[in-house]
Scaffold this motif. Structure first.
Motif, PDB file in Angstrom:
ATOM      1  N   VAL A  54      10.756  32.097  23.047  1.00 59.09           N
ATOM      2  CA  VAL A  54      10.232  32.725  24.267  1.00 59.09           C
ATOM      3  C   VAL A  54       9.111  31.846  24.831  1.00 59.09           C
ATOM      4  N   LYS A  56       7.628  31.959  27.942  1.00 60.44           N
ATOM      5  CA  LYS A  56       6.785  32.462  29.046  1.00 60.44           C
ATOM      6  C   LYS A  56       5.340  32.014  28.853  1.00 60.44           C
ATOM      7  N   ASN A 103      10.571  36.016  30.646  1.00 61.82           N
ATOM      8  CA  ASN A 103      10.609  37.423  31.048  1.00 61.82           C
ATOM      9  C   ASN A 103      10.473  37.617  32.550  1.00 61.82           C
ATOM     10  N   ILE A 107      14.742  37.975  29.642  1.00 61.06           N
ATOM     11  CA  ILE A 107      14.435  39.034  28.665  1.00 61.06           C
ATOM     12  C   ILE A 107      13.485  40.080  29.241  1.00 61.06           C
ATOM     13  N   MET A 117      20.041  44.926  23.416  1.00 66.02           N
ATOM     14  CA  MET A 117      18.701  44.372  23.227  1.00 66.02           C
ATOM     15  C   MET A 117      17.703  45.524  23.235  1.00 66.02           C
ATOM     16  N   VAL A 141      13.197  46.436  22.873  1.00 66.97           N
ATOM     17  CA  VAL A 141      11.788  46.074  22.628  1.00 66.97           C
ATOM     18  C   VAL A 141      11.113  47.325  22.062  1.00 66.97           C
ATOM     19  N   MET A 163      10.434  40.225  17.338  1.00 66.93           N
ATOM     20  CA  MET A 163       9.518  39.287  17.980  1.00 66.93           C
ATOM     21  C   MET A 163       8.634  38.677  16.898  1.00 66.93           C
ATOM     22  N   SER A 164       7.593  37.942  17.308  1.00 63.45           N
ATOM     23  CA  SER A 164       6.820  37.183  16.317  1.00 63.45           C
ATOM     24  C   SER A 164       6.371  38.019  15.118  1.00 63.45           C
ATOM     25  N   ARG A 168      13.753  37.035  19.350  1.00 63.43           N
ATOM     26  CA  ARG A 168      13.041  36.466  20.496  1.00 63.43           C
ATOM     27  C   ARG A 168      11.598  36.196  20.070  1.00 63.43           C
ATOM     28  N   VAL A 169      11.293  34.932  19.811  1.00 63.78           N
ATOM     29  CA  VAL A 169      10.007  34.606  19.201  1.00 63.78           C
ATOM     30  C   VAL A 169       9.221  33.650  20.086  1.00 63.78           C
ATOM     31  N   GLY A 170       7.999  34.075  20.473  1.00 66.02           N
ATOM     32  CA  GLY A 170       7.140  33.240  21.303  1.00 66.02           C
ATOM     33  C   GLY A 170       5.944  32.711  20.541  1.00 66.02           C
ATOM     34  N   SER A 171       4.955  33.569  20.329  1.00 65.68           N
ATOM     35  CA  SER A 171       3.671  33.080  19.816  1.00 65.68           C
ATOM     36  C   SER A 171       3.762  32.457  18.424  1.00 65.68           C
ATOM     37  N   ARG A 204      -0.702  33.263  23.536  1.00 67.95           N
ATOM     38  CA  ARG A 204      -0.692  33.099  24.993  1.00 67.95           C
ATOM     39  C   ARG A 204      -2.081  33.385  25.548  1.00 67.95           C
TER      40      ARG A 204
HETATM   41  C1  LIG Z   1       7.022  37.986  25.152  1.00 69.70           C
HETATM   42  C2  LIG Z   1       8.267  38.590  24.650  1.00 69.70           C
HETATM   43  C3  LIG Z   1       8.769  38.268  23.379  1.00 69.70           C
HETATM   44  C4  LIG Z   1       8.070  37.333  22.403  1.00 69.70           C
HETATM   45  O1  LIG Z   1       6.856  37.871  21.972  1.00 69.70           O
HETATM   46  P1  LIG Z   1       5.995  37.160  20.809  1.00 69.70           P
HETATM   47  O2  LIG Z   1       5.201  38.256  20.247  1.00 69.70           O
HETATM   48  O3  LIG Z   1       5.190  36.113  21.480  1.00 69.70           O
HETATM   49  O4  LIG Z   1       6.957  36.598  19.851  1.00 69.70           O
HETATM   50  C5  LIG Z   1       9.971  38.841  22.993  1.00 69.70           C
HETATM   51  N1  LIG Z   1      10.639  39.685  23.804  1.00 69.70           N
HETATM   52  C6  LIG Z   1      10.198  40.017  25.026  1.00 69.70           C
HETATM   53  C7  LIG Z   1      10.990  40.954  25.868  1.00 69.70           C
HETATM   54  C8  LIG Z   1       8.995  39.482  25.495  1.00 69.70           C
HETATM   55  O5  LIG Z   1       8.560  39.817  26.714  1.00 69.70           O
END
Ligand SMILES: *Cc1c(COP(=O)(O)O)cnc(C)c1O
Length: 229
Positions: free
Chosen positions: A30, A32, A53, A78, A160, A162, A203-204, A219-222, A228
């Motif tokens: 991810v 963003k 996103n 996403i 999917m 959240v 997620m993370s 879905r992994v960002g941080s 961020r």
């Molecule tokens: C930002 C986001 C993520 C990733 O989040 P992290 O905590 O940074 O891994 C995953 N899914 C969605 C829908 C997001 O908006």
């Protein structure tokens, strides 16, 4: 410095713990708020799927990433898709993970047909019922799935979600399990002829639990790119 290898090895560990085959889970990085350079760095480290996103951010970043040599990535939307942004989303993304109504499904199909594009789609399901989160009610999912399966330009591949952010990840586990059960139910009812496979969840802070509960996309960002701003 992107931490792709560390996250990949945690995914492999969780797959092993759950008795799932190695490579059953795809990492969607991810990106963003992170610049095109970071996306290219992740691609160089082996990432093949990226998630944004917001339509506008994806639309700006993708050409920049490709100019810098980060081609061949699959771009996932996403975040919530507003109907006035469908055209731009269809032009930019390969996968839309956030279909949450029959009306939105119809609109994406119509515009994909106009543009001669084929897209993969997932249905976003709202399991936590938090005011700030979008997604379809569980009871509306079969009708959306039925409609999507009749769309010529869209391929429904999965679900999917959240879930609520909870410090104790064990409390998130029931949501992941519920999404898996919902997929299995659909495959026994409205999706018998074209079963769906994907579960985009985790997620993370909770992706390992999601993998244990059957995620096929995390879905992994941080955990990859850092906090961020
Ligand atoms: C930002 C986001 C993520 C990733 O989040 P992290 O905590 O940074 O891994 C995953 N899914 C969605 C829908 C997001 O908006």
């Amino acid at each position: 410095m992107v931490h792709v290898a560390a996250v990949e090895s945690r995914i492999r560990e969780a797959e092993r713990r759950a008795g799932r085959p190695a490579g059953a889970v795809v990492l969607c990085a991810v990106t963003k708020t992170f610049p095109a350079e970071a996306v290219v760095e992740a691609a160089t480290a082996g990432v093949t799927h990226v998630g944004e996103n917001r339509v506008q951010e994806g639309e700006e970043k993708r050409p920049e990433v490709e100019r810098l040599g980060g081609g061949g990535l699959r771009w996932h939307l996403i975040g919530h898709l507003q109907s006035n942004k469908v055209r731009r989303a269809v032009e930019t993304f390969d996968v839309i993970e956030t279909v949450d109504s029959v009306e939105l499904a119809d609109r994406i199909e119509r515009i994909a047909a106009e543009l001669g594009r084929s897209l993969e789609v997932l249905i976003q399901v709202d399991l936590g019922h938090e005011a700030t989160k979008s997604g379809a009610e569980r009871s509306d999912v079969p009708a959306i799935a039925e409609r999507l399966q009749r769309c010529e330009h869209l391929t429904l591949t999965g679900l999917m979600t959240v879930p609520p952010f909870l410090d104790d990840v064990e409390l998130v586990r029931p949501y992941f399990r519920e999404l898996r059960e919902l997929r299995d139910e659909l495959n026994a009812t409205v999706c018998v002829e074209r079963p769906i496979h994907e579960l985009s969840m985790g997620m993370s802070h909770d992706f390992e639990v999601a993998v244990e509960e059957g995620a096929t996309i995390v879905r992994v960002g941080s955990a990859i790119f850092g906090a961020r701003g």
